[in-house]
Motif scaffolding. Sequence first.
Motif, PDB file in Angstrom:
ATOM      1  N   GLU A 154      -8.451   7.437  -4.849  1.00 30.56           N
ATOM      2  CA  GLU A 154      -7.287   7.884  -4.462  1.00 30.56           C
ATOM      3  C   GLU A 154      -6.220   7.255  -3.731  1.00 30.56           C
ATOM      4  N   VAL A 155      -5.105   6.850  -3.727  1.00 31.85           N
ATOM      5  CA  VAL A 155      -4.094   6.442  -2.193  1.00 31.85           C
ATOM      6  C   VAL A 155      -3.085   7.744  -2.358  1.00 31.85           C
ATOM      7  N   ASP A 156      -2.918   7.242  -1.337  1.00 34.59           N
ATOM      8  CA  ASP A 156      -1.505   8.731  -0.977  1.00 34.59           C
ATOM      9  C   ASP A 156      -0.366   7.986  -1.094  1.00 34.59           C
ATOM     10  N   GLY A 157       0.282   8.465  -0.991  1.00 37.40           N
ATOM     11  CA  GLY A 157       1.063   8.011  -2.151  1.00 37.40           C
ATOM     12  C   GLY A 157       3.002   8.151  -0.460  1.00 37.40           C
ATOM     13  N   GLN A 158       2.232   8.991   0.487  1.00 29.29           N
ATOM     14  CA  GLN A 158       2.692   8.782   1.804  1.00 29.29           C
ATOM     15  C   GLN A 158       2.648   6.970   2.221  1.00 29.29           C
ATOM     16  N   GLN A 159       1.967   7.918   2.359  1.00 29.66           N
ATOM     17  CA  GLN A 159       1.349   5.881   3.255  1.00 29.66           C
ATOM     18  C   GLN A 159       1.558   4.821   2.288  1.00 29.66           C
ATOM     19  N   ALA A 160       1.168   4.825   1.201  1.00 29.56           N
ATOM     20  CA  ALA A 160       1.518   3.359   0.310  1.00 29.56           C
ATOM     21  C   ALA A 160       1.844   3.758  -0.778  1.00 29.56           C
TER      22      ALA A 160
END
Lengths: 191, 239
Positions: B139-145
């Motif tokens: 899962e990727v944090d869309g805000q940071q990455a």
Amino acid sequence: MTPMEALEALGEEDLMQLVRTGDARAFEVVYDRHASAGYSLAYRMVGSRGGAEDVLQEAFLSLWRSRGRYDPSRGSVRMWVLGVVRNRAIDALRRSTVRPHVAQGSSDEHVEAADRTTAEAVRREDALAVRAALATLPADQGRALELAYFGGFTQTEIAQMLDTPVGTIKGRMRLGLRKLRDELGGAAVTG
Amino acid sequence: MRQAADHARWADATGAYVLAALEPDERAGFEAHLQACETCAQEVEALRPAVAALSRSVTPLHPPADVRQRVMAEVEREARLVTAETRDVRRPQRGRRSRRSVWRARVLAPAVAGVLLIGVVGTMAVDTLRSDGQTVAVEVDGQQAPGTHAAMILEDGHATLRAEGLPTPPDGRVYQVWLGRSDRPPEPTSALFVPRADGTARATVPGPLDAVQQVLVTQEPRGGSRSPSRAPVLVASLP
């Protein structure tokens, strides 16, 4: 022969060898071979197109990610796929607040597959044969099998729903499966 | 035929077992019984075709084409990461299977042309990866990455994180890998990394992964932290 045609011509074992190495094209062939069966089962269990699509997508991504775990000695690729689809459908049913009652052989005519190939016609015939065999079971045995397999309910849940002792439900499942196997004779072994 | 002493108690459970309708504790009990009871083992095998038949009783339907597109887009992204991993690991280690369990500490030089690596210090499983591993979704944090894709590749209990499109952290910061176990704060690891100039990144997760439920990546000051100072950028949940 194009590379894709070469993959499509491969037997299950050779294809799975490639899938295990992380070959996306080989996995695409696995998808094409088994997605319809997976979708049909998912739709039967969750009862809606959107739900079945989500289940199918989750199931195939899970199959891809666990590709190293496929063990041919434990069954065919088809049964591996259907096992994962069923587990995902059960998860989806448990997540939803209202679990739909298991409909009897329902299908939405709009998405029903037309027989594009001989193989599809054979599948349809086979489905009818299995349903005919299911119809010969005593109603309480058939219901126990339906609720367990398509509803994803445990024996205790089924016992509560039907207000029947767990031991009785267990017996119905065992007898129902035996009778179904006997009704289908050799035809059931191809799954 | 060999029949276990507790056969009478379990004989009726064969049907519920093949239908996966036993409760977890009863399932475990039945599986223990199966080891000792040939009669039940044979019946279980005899009932499996009937379960397979149930799956064939449904009306054949075709899934819409966009499901295939979504599945294959994700599979292809992850396959690229697996291919990259296989290529990097296989090249120097081919034919050295006997050393698969050997772990080595390694310091990668930061001066490789076009590659921006700040002190990647960590234990690396150099001989462990084969190409037939499992992939774990990350899962990727869309805000940071935003726009990052990542996967974790598992083999023999070792794990490697691979990412594409991972942003370069601000000056003085690096990515750090953490191990998450239940009811405990994330455990820091010595795996620190920054992506290459093209946004790709690879980090070997220091093992063993026993009881590890999640592998997390956060941005931390150079040199790493003892506890995470920010929300994770990447989270891989182990099966």
